[in-house]
Motif scaffolding. Structure first.
Motif, short mmCIF file in Angstrom:
data_model
loop_
_atom_site.label_atom_id
_atom_site.label_comp_id
_atom_site.label_asym_id
_atom_site.label_seq_id
_atom_site.Cartn_x
_atom_site.Cartn_y
_atom_site.Cartn_z
N ILE A 306 0.87 -1.19 0.00
CA ILE A 306 0.00 0.00 0.00
C ILE A 306 0.90 1.23 0.00
O ILE A 306 1.87 1.30 0.76
N THR A 307 0.60 2.19 -0.86
CA THR A 307 1.42 3.42 -0.86
C THR A 307 0.53 4.64 -0.67
O THR A 307 -0.63 4.67 -1.11
N THR A 308 1.11 5.65 -0.04
CA THR A 308 0.43 6.95 0.03
C THR A 308 1.48 8.01 -0.26
O THR A 308 2.64 7.86 0.13
N GLN A 309 1.07 9.05 -0.96
CA GLN A 309 2.03 10.10 -1.30
C GLN A 309 1.76 11.35 -0.47
O GLN A 309 0.61 11.77 -0.31
N HIS A 310 2.83 11.93 0.06
CA HIS A 310 2.71 13.15 0.86
C HIS A 310 3.71 14.13 0.27
O HIS A 310 4.86 13.76 0.05
#
Ligand code: BGC
Length: 322
Positions: A306-310
């Motif tokens: 799972i990836t999230t971009q900040h």
């Protein structure tokens, strides 16, 4: 009789002392033999221009400005420069937004996605980020810094993190990738952060190895590769868990596809390594090189994650749960 005295004394020296003396001698001989020997093939400065891969991202807005020039970077002889700022607060982030910088005085011909894989080394990131921005902003290149952070406590999967980062860089249309260890700082301003027509191992002279290349096929540390070549070789293996080996397997992929690993001269390719505790070693790494399966293991076959971009001002942070 006197002539034999030293021999007699020598006979009295115990085995342990002898071993220590022999080991010390070997170390001294090795040190002298290696010191200052740069035993790798490299592109001479005057041939660098022909090898440069000059492609800007289509996201760079066309303008009437003159093209940026790069010979002032790689042709110039610079002294090493490793003044590390004591505090991030000394850093002026002028021109940087969303981790990206575009020169304003000329039209860049080089666009680079700088990919840094990372976990729990905040003190190194605090040194690396301002240092690298200061270094790169002098080069007239368009670039973006991506930090890909493994969030869980499982064994570190550097190959997978790079593959994930590359997907973001591709979405941003970067034609050139630089895979960069967070603990390495370039010392010489002539080390142009760009791709060549062939992959380039950029960190060939590291202080940790007394500025010698440990072995010819080493690609670890800092490596540039064209995005189309990265996809062609199917990226990194996702199967190397823990420290080591993934770069050696990547080197096999490169050569298997008929590509060569190039290098700049040793005085340009100098880096200093920040001290740190090493990740747990992958003891199976040598064995894993025997039967690689690059067609079915790589960019095209990433395991569930799972990836999230900040987005920060100084880098795009991609958080990954493996
Ligand atoms: C490891 C590589 C590493 C190299 C230099 C090798 O044993 O497999 O991953 O880059 O040593 O430290």
């Amino acid at each position: 009789m006197r002539r034999w005295l030293p021999l007699k004394r020598l006979q009295k020296v115990d085995v342990k002392t002898c071993i220590v003396i022999v080991l010390c001698l070997i170390a001294i001989i090795q040190f002298i033999a290696c010191f200052g020997v740069f035993d790798y093939e490299y592109i001479p400065r005057d041939e660098i221009e022909r090898k440069l891969y000059l492609h800007a991202s289509p996201n760079v807005r066309k303008s009437s400005k003159a093209d940026c020039r790069y010979e002032n970077v790689y042709q110039k002889v610079f002294p090493d420069d490793w003044e590390i700022k004591k505090s991030v607060n000394d850093f002026v982030p002028q021109g940087i937004a969303n981790g990206s910088y575009t020169p304003t005085d000329c039209l860049p011909l080089i666009s680079v996605a700088l990919l840094v894989t990372y976990r729990k080394r905040q003190n190194q990131l605090d040194i690396f980020v301002p240092f690298i921005h200061n270094f790169l902003r002098k080069q007239n290149i368009h670039y973006k810094l991506y930090v890909i952070e493994q969030q869980d406590d499982k064994l570190f999967n550097k190959g997978l993190l790079y593959n994930i980062g590359v997907q973001y860089a591709m979405a941003d249309k970067f034609p050139c990738l630089i895979m960069h260890d967070v603990d390495l700082l370039p010392l010489n301003s002539a080390n142009l952060y760009s791709c060549l027509h062939q992959p380039r191992h950029m960190s060939a002279s590291i202080d940790k190895f007394r500025f010698n290349l440990p072995y010819k096929t080493l690609t670890g540390g800092v490596l540039s590769i064209r995005t189309d070549q990265y996809t062609k070789i199917n990226g990194f293996s996702n199967k190397f868990l823990g420290w080591g080996g993934e770069d050696d397997e990547f080197a096999l992929r490169i050569t298997k596809h008929g590509l060569n690993i190039l290098r700049f001269p040793p005085d340009i390719s100098r880096y200093t390594m920040l001290v740190h505790k090493q990740e747990k070693k992958n003891v199976a790494r040598h064995q894993m090189l025997v039967n690689p399966n690059p067609e079915k293991d790589g960019l095209n076959a990433m395991p569930f994650h799972i990836t999230t971009q900040h987005t920060h001002r100084l880098f795009a942070l991609i958080k990954v749960q493996t």
